[in-house]
Enzyme design. Sequence first.
Site, mmCIF file in Angstrom:
data_model
loop_
_atom_site.group_PDB
_atom_site.id
_atom_site.type_symbol
_atom_site.label_atom_id
_atom_site.label_comp_id
_atom_site.label_asym_id
_atom_site.label_seq_id
_atom_site.Cartn_x
_atom_site.Cartn_y
_atom_site.Cartn_z
ATOM 1 C CD GLU A 1 -1.390 -2.475 2.277
ATOM 2 O OE1 GLU A 1 -0.054 -2.455 2.020
ATOM 3 O OE2 GLU A 1 -2.157 -2.851 2.997
ATOM 4 C CB THR B 1 17.665 -40.752 -7.554
ATOM 5 O OG1 THR B 1 18.152 -42.047 -6.678
ATOM 6 C CG2 THR B 1 16.096 -40.810 -7.201
ATOM 7 C CB ALA C 1 24.544 -49.380 -8.388
ATOM 8 C CB SER D 1 23.081 -39.093 -8.461
ATOM 9 O OG SER D 1 23.823 -38.068 -7.767
ATOM 10 C CG LEU E 1 21.420 -28.343 -0.639
ATOM 11 C CD1 LEU E 1 20.869 -29.054 0.894
ATOM 12 C CD2 LEU E 1 20.596 -28.674 -1.818
ATOM 13 C CD GLU F 1 16.731 -28.770 -3.515
ATOM 14 O OE1 GLU F 1 17.408 -29.216 -4.330
ATOM 15 O OE2 GLU F 1 16.911 -27.227 -3.438
ATOM 16 N N GLY G 1 17.400 -37.080 -0.115
ATOM 17 C CA GLY G 1 17.534 -38.562 -0.812
ATOM 18 C C GLY G 1 16.357 -39.183 -0.475
HETATM 19 C C1 AOF Z 1 -0.127 -4.954 4.428
HETATM 20 N N1 AOF Z 1 1.005 -4.890 3.285
HETATM 21 O O1 AOF Z 1 2.468 -5.311 1.896
HETATM 22 C C2 AOF Z 1 2.185 -6.667 3.854
HETATM 23 C C3 AOF Z 1 1.384 -6.835 5.057
HETATM 24 O O2 AOF Z 1 7.264 -6.329 10.045
HETATM 25 P P1 AOF Z 1 6.383 -5.782 9.001
HETATM 26 O O3 AOF Z 1 6.139 -4.363 9.175
HETATM 27 O O4 AOF Z 1 7.129 -5.855 7.674
HETATM 28 O O5 AOF Z 1 5.204 -6.495 9.017
HETATM 29 C C4 AOF Z 1 4.772 -7.819 8.547
HETATM 30 C C5 AOF Z 1 3.198 -8.065 8.800
HETATM 31 O O6 AOF Z 1 2.647 -7.524 7.952
HETATM 32 C C6 AOF Z 1 3.003 -9.442 8.186
HETATM 33 O O7 AOF Z 1 3.251 -10.472 9.139
HETATM 34 C C7 AOF Z 1 1.556 -9.277 7.791
HETATM 35 O O8 AOF Z 1 0.684 -9.317 8.829
HETATM 36 C C8 AOF Z 1 1.401 -7.727 7.224
HETATM 37 N N2 AOF Z 1 2.054 -7.793 5.816
HETATM 38 N N3 AOF Z 1 0.690 -6.198 5.269
HETATM 39 O O9 AOF Z 1 -0.912 -4.386 4.887
HETATM 40 C C9 AOF Z 1 1.918 -5.554 2.985
HETATM 41 N N4 AOF Z 1 3.471 -7.362 3.350
HETATM 42 ZN ZN ZN Z 2 1.082 -3.032 5.825
#
Ligand code: AOF
Ligand code: ZN
Length: 390
Positions: A64, A174, A177, A181, A217, A317, A319
């Site tokens: 937002e 995978t 023997a 791999s 990894l 990931e 075996g």
């Molecule tokens: C929103 N918009 O784009 C996201 C939300 O520690 P912070 O400030 O990054 O907050 C993380 C929390 O915010 C996350 O656990 C979730 O509840 C919310 N995520 N909320 O309005 C966003 N990423």
């Molecule tokens: Zn937010």
Amino acid sequence: MQTLSNNELNEANIDWPVNMRRAIELACNVITATPNPRVGCVLVKDGVVIGEGWHAAAGEDHAEVMALNNAGERAHGATALVSLEPCSHTGRTGPCTDALLEAGVAEVVIAGIDPDPKVSGKGVAALEGAGIAVVHLVDFEGAARAINPGYIKRQQLGLPYVCCKLAMSLDGRTALANGESKWISSAAARADVQKQRARSSAIVTGIGTVLADDPSLNLRGEELDLDPESRAHNKMSLARQPLRVVLDSHLRTPAAARIIAADGEVLIYTVKAVPKDQAFPDNVEVVRATKAASRVSLQFVLESLASKFACNEVLVEAGSTLSSAFIQAGLVDELLVYIAPRLLGSDAKALFDLTGLQSLADSVDFEVKDLDKVGGDIRVTLVPVCPAVD
Ligand code: AOF
Ligand code: ZN
């Protein structure tokens, strides 16, 4: 809060579904924002999109706020369409509800409620308390949930979403023997696995694989097959390393193993007492797990990854032994199988380690969700089918 279906919309809000689809698309384009959810936001005024935003990584602007920054003054009187309920708390960043109110947004349309108890319902209440109408566009609920399977599962069940990746030959083998791999699957399939790693909060493997193959990894962002826009969109998530996790009941991981030497944090779960002066470098944390049949309890590991390490999506990931154990314990949400069109012969090692099946009724069943060609290989995505209860 009003809940509306697409077919209940009127002339004034007829473009909500198109704009919500775009908000969801922006969220989908985020490879990961772990431990946060993927979120997208579109601001619309007089039928024109005036701002778009997404949450790129924890600590960065929420979707937002990015959209409001793009729209500037024009946000006054606009409609905000967000794939998730705006947050009302101060975490790493401030509350989005405050940002929306300060910008003078006229109404907020959401696709789903945030399952985080710190936020859930409170974001809607904060907006409505300030006189802003909030509408839940309910037909998008499923799509909004599908973007964040791990975040939602962790918040609701205290477990991460588990994807188990396997690679095999056409005859279900995978490795030869003698253990040879490497590179069963094509370069394209390996780049695709990199994409799965990039989505994941953690990569889980077993000590058997560490000792036999000494894999890193790690995430190698440059190997992902991405268009330039997506690469720019995901700059931060491609620069991070997922947590690498070794299940190592008897603490046999060599201090010089590649999984430790590569950049990033490593977690070793063991059932042994954690030595005071551990021989590992600082990027390694050793955690004592509870035992299940004298081995590390997989349930313990997943609960710990969710609660202590805030892991949303986990990629196994491993075996055949560990992969089979995860599947038999009913802990896998999704199987991702890469099939190379070659035969390794019946002396070669089998994909799974399931014995003792007496009849077809004992089979472990899956449903195919997706089937794709990746380079010269086939990728099958499957979900477990729960056995029917008589
Ligand atoms: C929103 N918009 O784009 C996201 C939300 O520690 P912070 O400030 O990054 O907050 C993380 C929390 O915010 C996350 O656990 C979730 O509840 C919310 N995520 N909320 O309005 C966003 N990423
Ligand atoms: Zn937010």
